[in-house]
Design an enzyme around this catalytic site. Structure first.
Site, mmCIF file in Angstrom:
data_model
loop_
_atom_site.group_PDB
_atom_site.id
_atom_site.type_symbol
_atom_site.label_atom_id
_atom_site.label_comp_id
_atom_site.label_asym_id
_atom_site.label_seq_id
_atom_site.Cartn_x
_atom_site.Cartn_y
_atom_site.Cartn_z
ATOM 1 N N ASP A 1 3.089 5.660 31.711
ATOM 2 C CA ASP A 1 1.945 5.449 30.831
ATOM 3 C C ASP A 1 0.670 5.861 31.567
ATOM 4 O OD1 ASP A 1 0.798 4.113 28.308
ATOM 5 O OD2 ASP A 1 -0.280 3.086 29.910
ATOM 6 N N THR B 1 -3.560 8.929 26.225
ATOM 7 C CA THR B 1 -4.388 8.945 27.430
ATOM 8 C C THR B 1 -4.056 10.138 28.324
ATOM 9 O OG1 THR B 1 -2.797 7.417 28.428
ATOM 10 C CG2 THR B 1 -4.773 6.454 27.476
ATOM 11 N N THR B 2 -2.769 10.422 28.495
ATOM 12 C CA THR B 2 -2.372 11.544 29.342
ATOM 13 C C THR B 2 -2.867 12.866 28.750
ATOM 14 O OG1 THR B 2 -0.399 10.325 30.030
ATOM 15 C CG2 THR B 2 -0.434 12.687 30.465
ATOM 16 N N ASP C 1 1.711 0.480 22.709
ATOM 17 C CA ASP C 1 1.387 1.853 22.290
ATOM 18 C C ASP C 1 1.854 2.112 20.858
ATOM 19 O OD1 ASP C 1 0.235 2.434 24.696
ATOM 20 O OD2 ASP C 1 1.923 3.586 25.488
#
Length: 554
Positions: free
Chosen positions: A64, A97-98, A393
């Site tokens: 994550d 986010t990545t 998530d």
């Protein structure tokens, strides 16, 4: 002094460090790219995990992006700015986010190449901002509309968010839990539906497997009844929610009570007992048979409550009290004297149960609860933590989907289509700014490229195949990371919410533009660390390197 010469003026202390021009830009770009590279390998269903070990020896294993960057001890100021992209993405939409960090990192890489060509930073920043703004319009055009009734699509959205994580073998269970939880707490709006993560409590308990996780139409509180004489089970519960202590109030100022005889002492104790008895009587007279208290409950009050057959839980979290009010329809009362029947919440069952050796209180069978609990199980603490992150998530992307009412095909399909459209848009722009817009389009390809690399395929071949499919058959074709085939992602059930992509483009490009515009870094002298402090680095986290915070990552 000879005429024509001026005495130099010093405005910085001798200990301050200053980096200017291209040196400052290269240092900032390098730091930002290191952050992107550190999480890029986690992207997609075939992404790898990271093991993060704190200074105290605590271990976190996850892929994550938000968790990785939160756990890393980053000191370089430009690297921190890129890490903040993940924080913004997590706060706004809860996923992607990545994607946001990798995009920001690649934009810095593209900016460095443009600087080498002699393009001014202001022109680069302007081109990136213009491309990002146009990308939002294109994304909106690509999106497909959905509603909260489209349960199958919402399940696909949740499953996509969890694919590639350690919980993938149990993704069916967590998918159902996320959609059921959001559907239960969702409320209608003029434009569709909305829901809040604040109304969904996630409790963790080691033991069993992830498939043993379940949702409660009410709340699970990690507390036990305060007195063993209280019943363990109450049906048709009337629940009093109180955020004040059932204790004798202490005087505001320090005081002494002088007792000269046993009778006076007994009288004093009797008076305290009478106060506690009145509090319990107020609870009983309201009709409550369950009491949830945010603060303490005196031992004598516990005894009286037990005599009346009232189940009591103390020191409940404020967030749990708020969720209980939403779940049971009750009102949190600040003064127990004001408690009435109208303030009570209702639940079909309140029961204390032992889960993996820990006593927990279940408040369930609520009528149309607007707050629910999900109890996450797992064989080890690491698995439970990762299951919680994955479920969070999934819940967030389902909430984003119903709020926006729009979803996109995943698998890198939207990034490829955006890249092609923005590249065409660059052809309509004159001057050097067009080069920056085209570089933005190339940066978008970093995401499907990373998906391909992480899955073990040749990224160039896959990018060529993706572009060809988009030109021939449409914008919904992406990469199946398991088979390596380019397929229709909507038909394959790989779906993502529109806000996740639009926020990633927005926050990623804004962070990159901010760093591009920096040409001077002035670092104050480093404060002396206390004895036993961390290893020394460049003063004040100066951008000359990555001091202490990111060892071995350059």
């Amino acid at each position: 002094m000879p005429s024509g010469q001026q005495q130099p003026i010093f405005i910085l202390s001798d200990d301050a460090e200053r980096t200017k021009g291209r040196d400052a830009q290269e240092s900032n770009f390098r730091a930002g790219k290191v952050v992107g590279e550190s999480v890029k390998s986690t992207l997609g269903p075939k992404g790898m995990d990271k093991m993060l070990v704190s200074g105290l020896g605590d271990v976190v294993i996850t892929n994550d992006g938000a968790t990785i960057l939160d756990e890393m001890d980053i000191e370089h100021p430009a690297a921190k700015m890129i890490a903040e992209v993940a924080e913004t993405q997590e706060d706004e939409v809860g996923d992607g986010t990545t994607t946001a960090v990798v995009l920001a990192s690649k934009l810095l890489d593209q900016a460095e190449e443009l600087l080498d060509q002699g393009i001014h930073p202001t022109t680069i920043a302007s081109g990136f901002s213009r491309a990002a703004e146009k990308a939002q319009d294109f994304l909106d055009e690509l999106a497909n509309e959905i509603s909260i009734e489209d349960e199958e699509i919402l399940q696909q959205v949740a499953k996509t968010a969890m694919t590639g994580k350690k919980v993938e073998a149990n993704v069916g269970t967590l998918t159902d839990l996320s959609v059921d939880a959001v559907s239960q707490v969702a409320e209608g709006t003029d434009g569709g539906s909305t829901a809040s993560m604040d109304d969904i409590a996630i409790e963790k308990q080691v033991g069993g497997s992830i498939d043993d996780s379940f949702m409660v139409n009410g709340l699970v509180i990690d507390k036990e009844r305060v007195h063993p004489g209280m019943p363990k089970k109450v049906e048709d519960a009337k629940i009093a929610l109180v955020n004040t202590a059932l204790e004798v109030k202490e005087t505001e100022a320090d005081s002494e009570i002088s007792v000269s005889s046993p009778d006076e002492l007994q009288s004093f104790l009797d008076h305290e007992e009478e106060e506690l008895r009145e509090m319990v009587d107020n609870v009983k007279e309201s009709g409550a048979n369950v009491l949830v208290c945010q603060k303490g409950i005196d031992d004598i009050a516990q005894h009286f409550l037990s005599q009346e057959g009232i189940v009591a839980v103390r020191r409940a979290k404020k967030s749990d009290m708020e969720k209980l009010a939403r779940a049971t329809g009750g009102t949190v009362v600040t003064n127990i004297d004001d408690l009435t029947e109208n303030d009570l919440g209702e639940a079909g069952l309140v029961e204390e149960r032992k889960v993996s050796g820990s006593e927990m209180t279940f408040i369930e069978e609520c009528k149309n609860p607007k707050a629910v609990s999900v109890l996450v199980r797992g064989g080890t603490e690491h698995i439970v933590d990762e299951a919680e992150r994955s479920l969070t998530d999934a819940i967030n992307v389902v909430i984003s989907s119903i709020k926006s009412g729009k979803v996109l095909a995943g698998g890198g399909s939207s990034e490829i289509e955006l890249s092609m459209k923005i590249s065409d848009f660059a052809d309509t722009i004159g001057g050097k700014e067009a080069l920056a817009v085209r570089s933005f389009a190339e940066a978008l390809e970093a995401l499907p490229r990373a998906l391909s690399e992480n899955a073990g395929f040749d990224p160039i071949d896959k990018l060529v195949e993706l572009r060809s499919k988009h030109e021939e058959e449409g914008s919904e074709y992406g990469l199946d990371a398991y088979t390596g085939k380019v397929q229709n992602m909507l038909e394959n059930g790989v779906v993502e919410p529109l806000p996740v992509k639009s926020q990633a483009v927005s926050s990623g490009s804004e962070a990159a533009v901010m760093i591009i515009r920096i040409d001077d870094v002035i670092a104050a002298a480093e404060q002396e660390a206390p004895a036993g402090g961390g290893p020394g680095g460049a003063p004040g986290g100066a951008p000359g390197g990555m001091p202490g915070g990111m060892p071995g990552m350059m």
